[in-house]
Design a protein around this motif. Structure first.
Motif, short mmCIF file in Angstrom:
data_model
loop_
_atom_site.label_atom_id
_atom_site.label_comp_id
_atom_site.label_asym_id
_atom_site.label_seq_id
_atom_site.Cartn_x
_atom_site.Cartn_y
_atom_site.Cartn_z
N ILE A 150 0.86 -1.18 0.00
CA ILE A 150 0.00 0.00 0.00
C ILE A 150 0.90 1.24 0.00
CG2 ILE A 150 -1.81 1.25 1.22
CD1 ILE A 150 -2.62 -1.42 2.51
N LYS A 151 0.91 1.97 -1.11
CA LYS A 151 1.77 3.15 -1.22
C LYS A 151 1.15 4.36 -0.54
CE LYS A 151 4.05 4.02 -4.99
NZ LYS A 151 4.43 4.26 -6.40
N ARG A 152 -0.17 4.52 -0.73
CA ARG A 152 -0.87 5.64 -0.08
C ARG A 152 -2.37 5.38 -0.14
NH1 ARG A 152 1.05 7.46 -4.95
NH2 ARG A 152 -0.48 8.30 -6.43
N LEU A 153 -3.11 6.19 0.61
CA LEU A 153 -4.56 6.10 0.65
C LEU A 153 -5.16 7.33 0.00
CD1 LEU A 153 -5.01 4.98 4.38
CD2 LEU A 153 -4.67 3.53 2.37
N LYS A 154 -6.29 7.14 -0.69
CA LYS A 154 -6.98 8.26 -1.32
C LYS A 154 -8.46 8.20 -0.96
CE LYS A 154 -6.12 9.64 -5.44
NZ LYS A 154 -5.99 9.71 -6.93
N ILE A 155 -9.04 9.36 -0.69
CA ILE A 155 -10.46 9.44 -0.39
C ILE A 155 -11.15 10.12 -1.57
CG2 ILE A 155 -12.22 10.26 1.21
CD1 ILE A 155 -10.32 8.27 2.45
N SER A 156 -12.16 9.47 -2.12
CA SER A 156 -12.86 10.04 -3.27
C SER A 156 -13.73 11.21 -2.82
CB SER A 156 -13.74 8.97 -3.94
OG SER A 156 -14.84 8.67 -3.12
N GLN A 157 -14.06 12.08 -3.77
CA GLN A 157 -14.93 13.22 -3.49
C GLN A 157 -16.40 12.87 -3.72
OE1 GLN A 157 -13.60 15.95 -2.15
NE2 GLN A 157 -11.65 14.85 -2.26
N GLU A 158 -16.67 11.62 -4.06
CA GLU A 158 -18.03 11.19 -4.33
C GLU A 158 -18.81 11.04 -3.03
OE1 GLU A 158 -17.57 7.55 -6.35
OE2 GLU A 158 -16.44 8.38 -8.03
N VAL A 159 -20.13 10.89 -3.18
CA VAL A 159 -20.97 10.66 -2.01
C VAL A 159 -20.56 9.35 -1.34
CG1 VAL A 159 -23.33 10.29 -1.21
CG2 VAL A 159 -22.89 11.89 -3.08
N GLY A 160 -20.39 9.38 -0.05
CA GLY A 160 -19.97 8.20 0.66
C GLY A 160 -18.48 8.15 0.90
N LYS A 161 -17.72 8.98 0.14
CA LYS A 161 -16.28 9.09 0.32
C LYS A 161 -15.59 7.73 0.38
CE LYS A 161 -16.37 13.63 2.53
NZ LYS A 161 -15.97 14.45 3.69
N ILE A 162 -15.62 7.03 -0.74
CA ILE A 162 -14.99 5.71 -0.83
C ILE A 162 -13.48 5.86 -0.70
CG2 ILE A 162 -14.65 3.68 -2.29
CD1 ILE A 162 -17.30 4.37 -3.63
N LYS A 163 -12.87 5.00 0.08
CA LYS A 163 -11.42 5.03 0.26
C LYS A 163 -10.77 4.11 -0.77
CE LYS A 163 -9.79 4.99 4.44
NZ LYS A 163 -9.37 4.50 5.79
N TYR A 164 -9.74 4.64 -1.43
CA TYR A 164 -8.99 3.86 -2.41
C TYR A 164 -7.58 3.61 -1.90
CZ TYR A 164 -12.64 4.63 -5.89
OH TYR A 164 -13.83 4.63 -6.56
N LEU A 165 -7.05 2.43 -2.22
CA LEU A 165 -5.67 2.10 -1.88
C LEU A 165 -4.85 2.16 -3.15
CD1 LEU A 165 -6.23 -1.03 0.40
CD2 LEU A 165 -6.48 1.39 0.97
N VAL A 166 -3.74 2.86 -3.11
CA VAL A 166 -2.80 2.88 -4.23
C VAL A 166 -1.83 1.73 -4.00
CG1 VAL A 166 -1.08 4.19 -5.51
CG2 VAL A 166 -3.06 5.36 -4.50
N ILE A 167 -1.88 0.74 -4.89
CA ILE A 167 -1.13 -0.51 -4.71
C ILE A 167 0.05 -0.58 -5.66
CG2 ILE A 167 -1.25 -3.02 -4.89
CD1 ILE A 167 -2.78 -1.95 -2.50
N HIS A 168 1.20 -0.95 -5.11
CA HIS A 168 2.38 -1.27 -5.93
C HIS A 168 2.60 -2.77 -5.87
CE1 HIS A 168 6.32 -1.17 -7.78
NE2 HIS A 168 6.79 -1.86 -6.75
#
Length: 241
Positions: A150-168
């Motif tokens: 897991i390189k970093r975490l990202k939070i979407s600006q969409e409703v519900g704020k889905i969390k994304y994992l940036v994977i290497h």
């Protein structure tokens, strides 16, 4: 139409509705009596933790995940499962339980044990915590399980704020890094899949210097227990550093 005729018509309509209600099935036992309606086509046992595909066919959760390790097409219709979203059928799980309880009580204990095994499988597969720098098992777009960081975490600006994992992906160049939703089924606890030797894996080609940038997928064919290979071009990770 006079008042008496209208009254008679209403009474007839009421009787018709009551007749339809009496003829309609009241519960699952009135609809399905065949045990085969609840059998998984892969393991040929009762479906446990039912999962349906876009094509409409339903399997055990574990059976489907294991089948996906080797095959793209649905076990029944050969529709591409890897492009299909899974739908968990909790109502069907309840229907199967009630059916066994009512019609085959002698099989209920075995079914309950299978449900417990499925819960244990889920628990072992689940990634318990998410932290930057953490290594986990990740399924790549080729449906091969890799060790990923897991390189970093990202939070979407969409409703519900889905969390994304940036994977290497370990052993791959940065151009293959991916953003994957945190709740994706493509994640598993470290070693859950990558510690297995009976599923597709990448291997580096080291014998031929002209193929130094080549990785190949090697897996055991579950039908004939023979190894087969599918070649896959990949940049060496060292070249991207």
């Amino acid at each position: 139409m006079n008042k008496q005729q209208k009254k008679t018509q209403k009474q007839n309509e009421k009787l018709k509705i009551q007749s339809q209600e009496n003829d309609s099935p009241q519960n699952i036992e009135d609809i399905i009596h065949d045990k085969n309606d609840f059998i998984c086509p892969i393991c040929l046992n009762y479906i446990v933790a039912a999962v349906s595909l876009k094509c409409g066919h339903t399997f055990c959760e574990i059976c489907l995940h294991e089948y996906l390790l080797y095959f793209k097409g649905c076990h029944i219709c050969n529709d591409n499962m890897r492009k299909s979203k899974f739908a968990y059928c909790y109502l069907l799980d309840q229907m199967i339980h009630e059916f066994i309880k009512s019609h085959h009580p002698e099989e209920l204990k075995t079914y309950e044990m299978a449900k417990i095994s499925n819960k244990e499988w889920r628990k072992k597969k689940q990634v318990q915590s998410i932290d930057v720098g953490q290594q986990i098992d990740v399924r790549d777009p080729n449906f091969v399980w890799n060790v990923g960081t897991i390189k970093r975490l990202k939070i979407s600006q969409e409703v519900g704020k889905i969390k994304y994992l940036v994977i290497h992906y370990e052993g791959k160049s940065d151009k293959h890094d991916e953003e994957i939703a945190e709740n994706s089924p493509r994640f598993a606890a470290l070693g859950f899949y990558t510690s297995r030797n009976d599923i597709p894996k990448y291997y580096k080609q080291t014998k031929n210097p002209f193929l130094k940038n080549l990785l190949y997928i090697e897996c055991m064919d579950p039908n004939d227990n023979q190894f087969n290979q599918q070649f896959f071009i990949e940049d060496n990770s060292s070249e991207s550093e």
